[in-house]
Scaffold this active site. Structure first.
Site, PDB file in Angstrom:
ATOM      1  N   ALA A  13       0.824  -1.208   0.000  1.00 49.47           N
ATOM      2  CA  ALA A  13       0.000   0.000   0.000  1.00 49.47           C
ATOM      3  C   ALA A  13       0.855   1.254   0.000  1.00 49.47           C
ATOM      4  O   ALA A  13       0.612   2.195  -0.769  1.00 49.47           O
ATOM      5  CB  ALA A  13      -0.936  -0.008   1.210  1.00 49.47           C
ATOM      6  N   SER A  42       8.294  -3.376  -1.231  1.00 53.41           N
ATOM      7  CA  SER A  42       7.446  -3.820  -2.350  1.00 53.41           C
ATOM      8  C   SER A  42       7.625  -5.301  -2.671  1.00 53.41           C
ATOM      9  O   SER A  42       7.983  -5.676  -3.783  1.00 53.41           O
ATOM     10  CB  SER A  42       7.743  -2.978  -3.603  1.00 53.41           C
ATOM     11  OG  SER A  42       7.492  -1.625  -3.359  1.00 53.41           O
ATOM     12  N   CYS A  46       2.655 -12.834   0.498  1.00 53.11           N
ATOM     13  CA  CYS A  46       1.845 -14.019   0.185  1.00 53.11           C
ATOM     14  C   CYS A  46       2.681 -15.143  -0.424  1.00 53.11           C
ATOM     15  O   CYS A  46       2.283 -16.309  -0.382  1.00 53.11           O
ATOM     16  CB  CYS A  46       0.723 -13.655  -0.783  1.00 53.11           C
ATOM     17  SG  CYS A  46      -0.384 -12.352  -0.205  1.00 53.11           S
ATOM     18  N   VAL A  83       9.338   4.539  12.267  1.00 54.75           N
ATOM     19  CA  VAL A  83       8.611   5.689  12.792  1.00 54.75           C
ATOM     20  C   VAL A  83       8.081   5.326  14.176  1.00 54.75           C
ATOM     21  O   VAL A  83       7.432   4.293  14.354  1.00 54.75           O
ATOM     22  CB  VAL A  83       7.468   6.098  11.855  1.00 54.75           C
ATOM     23  CG1 VAL A  83       6.603   7.187  12.492  1.00 54.75           C
ATOM     24  CG2 VAL A  83       8.037   6.591  10.521  1.00 54.75           C
ATOM     25  N   ASP A 288      -3.036  -3.509   5.192  1.00 52.56           N
ATOM     26  CA  ASP A 288      -3.480  -4.388   6.275  1.00 52.56           C
ATOM     27  C   ASP A 288      -3.777  -3.655   7.578  1.00 52.56           C
ATOM     28  O   ASP A 288      -4.248  -4.270   8.530  1.00 52.56           O
ATOM     29  CB  ASP A 288      -2.416  -5.461   6.544  1.00 52.56           C
ATOM     30  CG  ASP A 288      -2.273  -6.439   5.396  1.00 52.56           C
ATOM     31  OD1 ASP A 288      -3.044  -6.328   4.422  1.00 52.56           O
ATOM     32  OD2 ASP A 288      -1.386  -7.305   5.464  1.00 52.56           O
ATOM     33  N   ASN A 310      -2.672  -3.119  -2.688  1.00 54.52           N
ATOM     34  CA  ASN A 310      -2.191  -2.468  -3.901  1.00 54.52           C
ATOM     35  C   ASN A 310      -3.241  -1.538  -4.498  1.00 54.52           C
ATOM     36  O   ASN A 310      -2.924  -0.423  -4.942  1.00 54.52           O
ATOM     37  CB  ASN A 310      -1.755  -3.516  -4.928  1.00 54.52           C
ATOM     38  CG  ASN A 310      -0.375  -4.074  -4.641  1.00 54.52           C
ATOM     39  OD1 ASN A 310       0.626  -3.406  -4.856  1.00 54.52           O
ATOM     40  ND2 ASN A 310      -0.312  -5.288  -4.123  1.00 54.52           N
ATOM     41  N   TYR A 431     -17.651 -22.570 -22.102  1.00 60.94           N
ATOM     42  CA  TYR A 431     -17.764 -24.030 -22.000  1.00 60.94           C
ATOM     43  C   TYR A 431     -16.995 -24.709 -23.125  1.00 60.94           C
ATOM     44  O   TYR A 431     -17.083 -24.336 -24.293  1.00 60.94           O
ATOM     45  CB  TYR A 431     -19.219 -24.491 -22.073  1.00 60.94           C
ATOM     46  CG  TYR A 431     -19.331 -25.965 -22.422  1.00 60.94           C
ATOM     47  CD1 TYR A 431     -18.935 -26.933 -21.501  1.00 60.94           C
ATOM     48  CD2 TYR A 431     -19.757 -26.377 -23.684  1.00 60.94           C
ATOM     49  CE1 TYR A 431     -18.989 -28.283 -21.816  1.00 60.94           C
ATOM     50  CE2 TYR A 431     -19.814 -27.731 -24.012  1.00 60.94           C
ATOM     51  CZ  TYR A 431     -19.424 -28.680 -23.080  1.00 60.94           C
ATOM     52  OH  TYR A 431     -19.462 -30.010 -23.393  1.00 60.94           O
ATOM     53  N   TRP A 439     -22.894 -27.674 -17.736  1.00 56.79           N
ATOM     54  CA  TRP A 439     -23.362 -26.788 -16.663  1.00 56.79           C
ATOM     55  C   TRP A 439     -22.210 -26.609 -15.680  1.00 56.79           C
ATOM     56  O   TRP A 439     -21.809 -27.550 -15.002  1.00 56.79           O
ATOM     57  CB  TRP A 439     -24.582 -27.384 -15.932  1.00 56.79           C
ATOM     58  CG  TRP A 439     -25.880 -27.163 -16.657  1.00 56.79           C
ATOM     59  CD1 TRP A 439     -26.493 -28.000 -17.534  1.00 56.79           C
ATOM     60  CD2 TRP A 439     -26.707 -26.005 -16.552  1.00 56.79           C
ATOM     61  NE1 TRP A 439     -27.656 -27.458 -18.003  1.00 56.79           N
ATOM     62  CE2 TRP A 439     -27.820 -26.222 -17.405  1.00 56.79           C
ATOM     63  CE3 TRP A 439     -26.635 -24.811 -15.836  1.00 56.79           C
ATOM     64  CZ2 TRP A 439     -28.842 -25.291 -17.552  1.00 56.79           C
ATOM     65  CZ3 TRP A 439     -27.656 -23.885 -15.979  1.00 56.79           C
ATOM     66  CH2 TRP A 439     -28.739 -24.128 -16.830  1.00 56.79           C
ATOM     67  N   ARG A 447     -28.705 -23.090  -9.621  1.00 49.98           N
ATOM     68  CA  ARG A 447     -30.002 -23.719  -9.932  1.00 49.98           C
ATOM     69  C   ARG A 447     -30.590 -24.383  -8.691  1.00 49.98           C
ATOM     70  O   ARG A 447     -31.798 -24.272  -8.420  1.00 49.98           O
ATOM     71  CB  ARG A 447     -29.816 -24.759 -11.044  1.00 49.98           C
ATOM     72  CG  ARG A 447     -29.496 -24.173 -12.409  1.00 49.98           C
ATOM     73  CD  ARG A 447     -29.282 -25.259 -13.440  1.00 49.98           C
ATOM     74  NE  ARG A 447     -30.492 -26.028 -13.682  1.00 49.98           N
ATOM     75  CZ  ARG A 447     -30.540 -27.114 -14.459  1.00 49.98           C
ATOM     76  NH1 ARG A 447     -29.425 -27.553 -15.049  1.00 49.98           N
ATOM     77  NH2 ARG A 447     -31.666 -27.751 -14.647  1.00 49.98           N
TER      78      ARG A 447
END
Length: 457
Positions: A13, A42, A46, A83, A288, A310, A431, A439, A447
């Site tokens: 961030a 940076s 993950c 900081v 975060d 991000n 598909y 499906w 459905r």
């Protein structure tokens, strides 16, 4: 006269905000100083489990942009600098050089707080022993790999069975360790409903990962050298040559709290849609350390994911740089895996719907990733929740093999668009036998949910 932007935090961030602001405003218009207490900037936290497990070749593969690259782009990034205080009235921050121990003040016209999150650590004896590791930063990953190299045996205990817990269990299994996962809840992956968590539990057991539910840790036992030897619960002791904590994270907002900035119920900073801290004109926050709007529940949540960090950084940088952007919120989409088992979820669980007082139906279907006759078709289970009165989609969970997890993106779009399950049945999805049954499993679930809504009146 130029303005000064100060950024606290050098990862997703913070540096996304700094980089976007620099694109919009040159060094003559905006000076940018960023502080990062670690050595790296940076990077993909993950990806740490996949680096530890050997799927990623090395640490540097996880770094998107180094401190030197940021500096070359006109951002003064100070690493190994923490900081320690925010003075809102004086528009300045105090920072400590961790190598020299010296402190100094830096003034700002605009401030971005991107302090991230910190791992939860069980408050039990021995939790700080040698051989016990969190995995939040690249430094953590390096320390864990060093510990694995020096471990006296091949027994690992993972504490916690959320995303990090199951990913680290896979990483340690890949490195030849005998892995035990100790989980506070009955089933792994508390972000799923228990019936879907049981599928994950069974698959982990089948992979050779011993998963023990309802077993909160009571003590970490050490040897004469101070290194971990075992992990205790109230019922048993589990031998361990290394312990990895996967117990989740909490927002790192101690600086913000001390400065009197507004925090939410989960301890994260509260912002408006422009990611400006509420009640502040020149202070933004992202990543975060913030809480975000859940578009399904309408409530604030703490959702620590790099995708959000991000995007929020881009929004902040645009607004700081004189443009305008907003972050609309999230629907709670997340995917993970343990070996070949894929796990995905978006929207509400049954627990969430009950807490909101919603009347809902829940359906579960078994399907396959491809046409059943096509080689490689793998089983998957899809669970879907819909509002009883309106048929509005509330949430989807998917557990299965190859091709299962990313199907949750269809549900995430449907949730964002506030679609009904009946509307979903008409979606024109791709598909062909190598990719899906005629499906798609998500549509089969829709459905079935339509029928359940109609049966419920």
């Amino acid at each position: 006269m130029s303005e000064r932007l100060v950024v606290i935090g050098g990862d997703a961030a913070g540096m996304s905000a700094a980089s976007q602001a620099r694109r919009l405003r040159g060094p003559g218009e905006l000076e940018i100083t960023a502080f990062e207490r670690g050595r790296f900037s940076s990077y993909s936290a993950c990806g740490i489990p996949y680096w530890v497990g050997g799927d990623v070749a090395g640490r540097d593969e996880l770094i998107a942009r180094s401190p030197e690259e940021h500096r070359a782009r006109g951002i003064e990034l100070l690493t190994r600098t923490e900081v320690t205080e925010i003075d809102l009235a004086g528009q300045r921050v105090r920072a400590r050089d961790l190598a020299l121990g010296t402190e100094s003040w830096t003034g700002f016209d605009k401030l971005v707080i991107a302090t991230g999150a910190r791992p939860r650590r069980p408050d039990v004896p021995g939790i700080d022993a040698a051989g016990v590791h969190g995995v939040q930063t690249l430094e953590d990953g390096e320390a864990l790999l060093d510990s694995l190299a020096g471990a006296p045996g091949r027994r690992a205990v993972v504490v916690g069975a959320g995303y990090i817990g199951v990913e680290m269990a896979e990483a340690l299994l890949n490195r030849g360790y005998e892995v035990t996962v100790l989980n506070r809840g009955e089933q792994p992956m508390a972000t799923l409903d228990p019936d879907m968590g049981r599928l994950v539990h069974a698959a982990m057991d089948g992979l050779g990962i011993r998963t023990v539910g309802a077993s909160p840790v009571t003590e970490v036992l050490t040897g004469a050298d101070g290194r971990v030897r075992a992990v205790a619960t109230k019922d048993a002791r589990y031998p361990a040559d290394v312990v990895v904590l996967g117990t989740g994270v909490v927002p790192e907002t101690s600086l913000a709290r001390a400065a009197g900035l507004p925090l939410g119920a989960h301890g994260g900073l509260l912002t408006d849609p422009s990611m400006r801290v509420r009640g502040q004109r020149n202070v933004w926050a992202g990543g975060d350390c913030v809480e975000v709007l859940d578009l399904v529940s309408g409530r604030e949540r703490h959702v620590p994911l790099g995708t959000h960090a991000n995007k929020q950084g881009q929004v902040i940088g645009s607004n700081v740089g004189g443009d305008y952007a907003t972050f609309p919120g999230v629907v709670g989409t997340a995917v993970s895996k343990v070996c070949d088992l894929e796990i995905a979820r978006t929207g509400l669980r049954e627990k969430d719907a009950r807490e909101m007082g919603l009347q809902y139906v829940a359906v579960t279907v078994e399907s396959t990733s491809r046409a059943g006759y096509y080689p490689g078709a793998a089983a998957m289970t899809v669970k879907m929740l819909a509002e009883r009165r309106t048929g509005r989609l509330l949430g989807v969970q998917i557990v299965g093999r190859e091709g299962a997890a990313k199907r949750v993106d269809v549900a995430a779009v449907a949730l964002t668009a506030r679609m009904t399950v009946e509307g979903m049945t008409g979606l024109d999805l791709g598909y062909a036998p190598p990719f899906s049954p005629v499906w798609d499993p998500v549509l089969v679930a829709a459905r079935k949910a339509v029928a359940a809504v109609r049966a419920a009146g």
